[in-house]
Write a protein that holds these residues in place. Structure first.
Motif, PDB file in Angstrom:
ATOM      1  N   SER A  27     -17.002  18.109  46.169  1.00  9.96           N
ATOM      2  CA  SER A  27     -16.835  19.247  47.083  1.00  9.96           C
ATOM      3  C   SER A  27     -18.127  20.043  47.113  1.00  9.96           C
ATOM      4  O   SER A  27     -18.878  20.049  46.138  1.00  9.96           O
ATOM      5  CB  SER A  27     -15.669  20.153  46.652  1.00  9.96           C
ATOM      6  N   ASP A  29     -19.182  24.037  48.434  1.00  6.52           N
ATOM      7  CA  ASP A  29     -18.662  25.328  48.883  1.00  6.52           C
ATOM      8  C   ASP A  29     -19.830  26.167  49.388  1.00  6.52           C
ATOM      9  O   ASP A  29     -20.728  26.540  48.623  1.00  6.52           O
ATOM     10  CB  ASP A  29     -17.936  26.033  47.741  1.00  6.52           C
ATOM     11  N   THR A  34     -21.839  26.501  45.630  1.00  5.87           N
ATOM     12  CA  THR A  34     -21.590  25.619  44.483  1.00  5.87           C
ATOM     13  C   THR A  34     -21.382  24.203  44.984  1.00  5.87           C
ATOM     14  O   THR A  34     -21.044  23.984  46.153  1.00  5.87           O
ATOM     15  CB  THR A  34     -20.354  26.065  43.686  1.00  5.87           C
ATOM     16  N   SER A  36     -19.659  20.419  43.380  1.00  5.27           N
ATOM     17  CA  SER A  36     -18.851  19.831  42.318  1.00  5.27           C
ATOM     18  C   SER A  36     -19.065  18.327  42.273  1.00  5.27           C
ATOM     19  O   SER A  36     -19.210  17.676  43.305  1.00  5.27           O
ATOM     20  CB  SER A  36     -17.356  20.145  42.528  1.00  5.27           C
ATOM     21  N   GLU A  51     -14.346  16.776  36.177  1.00  2.88           N
ATOM     22  CA  GLU A  51     -15.103  17.391  37.269  1.00  2.88           C
ATOM     23  C   GLU A  51     -15.927  18.539  36.714  1.00  2.88           C
ATOM     24  O   GLU A  51     -15.485  19.266  35.813  1.00  2.88           O
ATOM     25  CB  GLU A  51     -14.159  17.904  38.366  1.00  2.88           C
ATOM     26  N   THR A  53     -18.638  21.791  38.109  1.00  6.49           N
ATOM     27  CA  THR A  53     -19.111  22.579  39.251  1.00  6.49           C
ATOM     28  C   THR A  53     -20.398  23.295  38.877  1.00  6.49           C
ATOM     29  O   THR A  53     -20.482  23.889  37.791  1.00  6.49           O
ATOM     30  CB  THR A  53     -18.048  23.606  39.687  1.00  6.49           C
ATOM     31  N   SER A  55     -23.666  25.982  40.066  1.00  2.53           N
ATOM     32  CA  SER A  55     -24.143  27.048  40.957  1.00  2.53           C
ATOM     33  C   SER A  55     -25.534  26.691  41.447  1.00  2.53           C
ATOM     34  O   SER A  55     -26.323  26.058  40.746  1.00  2.53           O
ATOM     35  CB  SER A  55     -24.168  28.382  40.216  1.00  2.53           C
ATOM     36  N   THR A 116     -16.072  24.432  35.398  1.00  2.00           N
ATOM     37  CA  THR A 116     -16.956  25.020  36.389  1.00  2.00           C
ATOM     38  C   THR A 116     -18.136  25.651  35.675  1.00  2.00           C
ATOM     39  O   THR A 116     -17.940  26.430  34.732  1.00  2.00           O
ATOM     40  CB  THR A 116     -16.224  26.083  37.204  1.00  2.00           C
TER      41      THR A 116
END
Length: 471
Positions: A27, A29, A34, A36, A51, A53, A55, A116
């Motif tokens: 993904s 965003d 971000t 992932s 997973e 994530t 920044s 994350t």
């Protein structure tokens, strides 16, 4: 457009602190900036979470390794990064600290959850919590499942799919221009050689550790000259020439030494010490004479006559007996002996060693060494007597090697065949034989040699007994 890059395999470099991650894009965003990754790898090791994530502020570099779900799209890192959400690289000088958060579902039965990675202090940071994944109690997929291969367990899935073509070693080697490289090396070496030659002309000469830095005179190998040549010349191991002297000149030398204080007793003691040291070396030295080898003590037989040469042999036997050598002294008792012989016999008897007057009492089995002191310089007629001949026959029939100390010089063949011959001070012109000649330092000063007309420089160096070779 960011959804077009979902499923692509990328590599994200987060700097030295966070390391490098690889995985499949799950993904992107735009709002939170971000990205992932699914099934991630951290520095080549499979992550325990499904997973991760990232920044945009923590990303230093993003590379696309494999593009999925795209048709005829140009493959470039910058373009892919722009379309995948315009993820900028991290600014230099900022901290690489991270905050790890995870979200868990109330109805989730999985033992792991996505993790994350966000930058601390950013607008999208949340409360820092960490959930350590629980490991399954049964390795390799559970009790009933099949066991994973070792390669998959170590390196994970999709390893073979991501590998490119084999490296062309031959083609790469063909691009190497050997001639140009070697010509460049030769030119560099020539310049260095010219530079070093210029420096060497300016620097003083250097010497090795074994070279003498002082200027020395050429070596003079003939350092001993005699007024009356004995007819033979010998040389030492270092090349120094040692001439022989006549019996008359040798007697004059010993008489001059006695006048200056080197008495017969002192000379006998010196000869006894040096000859015994040579005999101990011939017997094996430290390899034979040890405290653990008491049951195999060497045996030595001394064959002595009633004269000064016999007294020298008795002095040698006394020192050998003091060094735990089993000594047998053969000395006829019906002959009139000199005073020096009597005093040496009295000292020898204090050692507890054996003394015999007949050859029949000597050991019948072979001994380790026989020391011959039967000859006399003043009276060569002793060889015709029965005791002399019987002792010489016994020595020749015994298998032991013979050491002759100061043998007499005669035109006749030596009665006892010796393997080694020990001369005193300066060698006498001994007849040519297979015996090896050694020279013993009996302590005569240099000025005493000059008194009898001999220009003398000691050839002994650090030793008292040295070997001589036919020049």
């Amino acid at each position: 457009m960011a959804t077009d890059w979902l499923g692509s395999v990328v590599s994200i470099n987060c700097g030295l602190t966070l390391g490098v991650y690889q995985g499949e894009v799950s993904s992107v965003d735009h709002a939170s900036q971000t990205i992932s990754l699914r099934q991630p790898y951290h520095n080549g090791i499979r992550c325990p979470v499904p997973e991760v994530t990232f920044s945009a502020m923590d990303i230093k570099e993003l590379k696309i390794l494999d593009i999925q779900n795209t048709v005829n799209k140009p493959i470039s890192v910058q373009g892919a990064a722009a379309e995948a959400g315009s993820i900028p690289s991290g600014r230099h000088g900022q901290s690489n600290r991270i905050t790890s958060t995870h979200a868990t579902s109330s109805n989730s039965q999985s033992s792991t959850a996505p993790i994350t990675i966000l930058r601390r202090g950013s607008s999208n940071s949340r409360v820092a919590t960490q959930a350590a994944p629980k490991r399954n109690s049964v390795r390799n997929g559970g009790a009933g499942g099949p066991m994973k291969p070792k390669d998959d367990e170590c390196f994970g899935d999709r390893t073979d799919e991501d590998m490119g073509a084999d490296f062309d070693f031959e083609g790469n080697l063909a691009l190497f221009d050997k001639a140009a490289v070697f010509s460049q090396i030769d030119g560099t070496n020539s310049n260095r050689a010219q530079h070093h030659s210029t420096q060497d002309e300016q620097k003083p000469l250097s010497y090795r550790h074994d070279e003498n830095i002082l200027e020395v005179k050429p070596v003079v190998y003939r350092q001993i000259t005699v007024p009356q040549h004995g007819g033979k010349e010998y040389c030492t191991d270092s090349g120094l020439v040692v001439p022989s002297v006549t019996c008359e000149l040798h007697k004059r030398l010993l008489a001059a030494a006695e006048r200056w204080g080197l008495s017969l007793e002192r000379r006998l003691e010196t000869i006894g010490v040096c000859s015994s040291q040579m005999a101990l070396t011939l017997l094996g030295g430290p390899n034979r004479l040890t405290p653990k080898n008491v049951h195999q003590r060497p045996t030595v037989v001394l064959l002595c006559g009633p004269h000064i040469q016999g007294a020298q042999g008795i002095s040698c036997g006394r020192h050998l007996a003091n060094h735990e050598v089993e000594v047998f002294l053969f000395l006829p008792n019906f002959l009139k002996m000199q005073e020096s012989v009597t005093s040496e016999v009295n000292l020898y008897s204090r050692t507890g060693s054996k003394q015999v007057a007949s050859v029949k009492d000597l050991p019948a089995s072979p001994v380790d060494l026989v020391i011959n002191c039967l000859d006399c310089h003043e009276n060569l007629l002793l060889r015709e007597q029965s005791w002399y001949q019987s002792a010489a026959d016994w020595a020749n029939q015994n298998r032991a090697p013979v050491l002759s100390i100061d043998p007499a010089v005669s035109e006749q063949h030596q009665a006892v065949e010796a393997k080694w011959t020990l001369s005193l001070g300066l060698p006498l012109p001994l007849p040519k034989a297979e015996s090896r000649v050694y020279l013993c330092d009996i302590g005569i000063p240099t000025l005493v040699f000059q008194e009898v007309g001999i220009r003398y420089h000691s050839p002994f160096g650090c030793k008292f007994v040295i070997p001589l070779h036919q020049a």
